[in-house]
Design a protein around this motif. Structure first.
Motif, PDB file in Angstrom:
ATOM      1  N   TYR A   1      29.593  72.239  52.276  1.00 22.66           N
ATOM      2  CA  TYR A   1      28.760  71.904  51.127  1.00 22.66           C
ATOM      3  C   TYR A   1      28.679  70.381  51.089  1.00 22.66           C
ATOM      4  O   TYR A   1      29.706  69.697  51.209  1.00 22.66           O
TER       5      TYR A   1
ATOM      6  N   PHE B   1      32.589  76.692  53.868  1.00 24.02           N
ATOM      7  CA  PHE B   1      32.117  78.069  53.862  1.00 24.02           C
ATOM      8  C   PHE B   1      31.987  78.574  55.295  1.00 24.02           C
ATOM      9  O   PHE B   1      31.717  77.788  56.216  1.00 24.02           O
TER      10      PHE B   1
ATOM     11  N   LEU C   1      27.599  74.960  44.017  1.00 24.69           N
ATOM     12  CA  LEU C   1      28.288  75.877  44.927  1.00 24.69           C
ATOM     13  C   LEU C   1      27.759  77.292  44.817  1.00 24.69           C
ATOM     14  O   LEU C   1      27.762  78.048  45.800  1.00 24.69           O
TER      15      LEU C   1
ATOM     16  N   THR D   1      26.378  79.256  48.064  1.00 22.55           N
ATOM     17  CA  THR D   1      26.877  80.579  48.439  1.00 22.55           C
ATOM     18  C   THR D   1      25.728  81.577  48.581  1.00 22.55           C
ATOM     19  O   THR D   1      25.662  82.338  49.550  1.00 22.55           O
TER      20      THR D   1
ATOM     21  N   ALA E   1      24.362  83.517  52.045  1.00 23.15           N
ATOM     22  CA  ALA E   1      24.304  84.979  52.082  1.00 23.15           C
ATOM     23  C   ALA E   1      22.895  85.449  52.432  1.00 23.15           C
ATOM     24  O   ALA E   1      22.722  86.398  53.213  1.00 23.15           O
TER      25      ALA E   1
END
Length: 333
Positions: free
Chosen positions: A87, A126, A285, A289, A293
């Motif tokens: 990130y 991540f 964040l 995320t 995905a």
């Protein structure tokens, strides 16, 4: 370690590749051996001192991907060996609508990603999408999250709607085209280059319009039959042109000011159509995320214009300024 360091604000030539001390691993952080980074126009602005809170010297680069090699005490040791994407900031805060004043990005004022190693909070790493290479993954963070947040959080783009992406070819705009198509929108694009419009058509753009040609706004309106969402990084040039093509309830999202800071729009085109105009930059964040995905679920791939080595970092920055064509400029480390 080898790193690309900005030492002055006289432009891209002020940055040099040189040996720097290894970053110190502090509490709550992980050490990442970087495999790839990517450039944004942000680096060009920083190189000229056109960014708030300038702090030099600084390792450049906000976007990176690599492998976790060490964790601080108290951090899950299972992270060691994991392939990750970073990130590009830290300290967004609790309000999802906008970042806290303490929010900072990698590559100034925080140490950046165009280096052999970086230490970052464990909460900001991540898992790398398995279908992407390190170079592809490094192209994602700043441009990807800006496009994702703009389309999903700000515009609430829905399947079946019409989306205009202005200035396609830049990193953020290209991600907006890719995400817009995957979200089920009919995506229209503008550019000053017919070759760029052809590249966009190959990525699934419904139609493209050269803004250097007279009558492009009317052609856009006829082709789209009205726009539900506009994602615009250069509103000074286009807003007055496409405003008549906005449908009732349209959402215009501004993410940049290429071409100048001042934009104009006839007020009746705004209030009589119940149009919303909002700004966006980066994302938190939660956005990051969700973006990862979505990319994984749809097996999306970023567009890479050209890849350089870390020793060619200055050349890469100059290429971004003078020769960049379509997609992201990446640095392999």
């Amino acid at each position: 370690m080898k790193a690309f360091v900005l030492t002055d604000t006289a432009g891209p030539d002020s940055a040099v590749v040189r040996d720097e001390p290894r970053p110190v691993l502090t509490a709550g952080c992980v050490r990442v051996a970087l495999k790839a980074a990517s450039l944004n126009h942000r680096e060009l602005w920083i190189s000229r001192g056109l960014y708030p809170g300038m702090k030099l010297p600084c390792v450049m680069g906000a976007d990176g991907a690599g492998v976790v090699t060490e964790v601080a005490e108290g951090v899950d040791p299972a992270l060691v060996g994991q392939e990750v994407v970073l990130y590009p900031g830290d300290g967004w805060g609790d309000n999802r609508r906008f970042p806290a004043r303490s929010f900072a990005m990698l590559g100034m004022p925080l140490p950046g990603t165009i280096a052999e190693e970086i230490c970052v909070p464990a909460t900001t790493v991540f898992a790398k999408p398995a279908h992407l290479s390190f170079e592809q993954t490094a192209a994602l963070p700043t441009a990807g999250i800006t496009a994702w947040r703009g389309l999903t959080e700000r515009a609430a783009l829905q399947s079946g709607e019409t989306l205009l992406v202005t200035g396609v070819g830049g990193g953020v705009a290209t991600f907006a085209l890719i995400f817009g198509r995957a979200l089920g929108a009919a995506v229209y694009v503008t550019s000053g280059s017919d070759a760029t419009l052809a590249r966009a058509a190959a990525l699934g753009a419904a139609a493209g319009f050269n803004y250097r040609e007279p009558g492009w706004r009317k052609a856009l309106q006829e082709a789209s039959r009205g726009l539900d969402v506009v994602f615009d990084g250069a509103p000074a040039a286009g807003l007055a042109e496409y405003s008549r093509a906005l449908r009732a309830g349209a959402r215009v999202v501004i993410y940049g000011s290429t071409g100048g800071p001042t934009m104009t729009m006839a007020a009746p085109d705004l209030f009589l159509r119940h149009v919303t105009v909002s700004g966006t930059a980066m994302g938190d964040l939660v956005d990051f995320t969700a973006m990862l995905a979505f990319i994984t679920a749809h097996r999306l791939e970023p567009v890479i214009d050209r890849t350089f080595t870390i020793d060619q970092s200055r050349e890469a920055l100059l290429y971004l300024e003078n020769g960049h064509a379509f997609g992201k400029v990446v640095i392999a480390i």
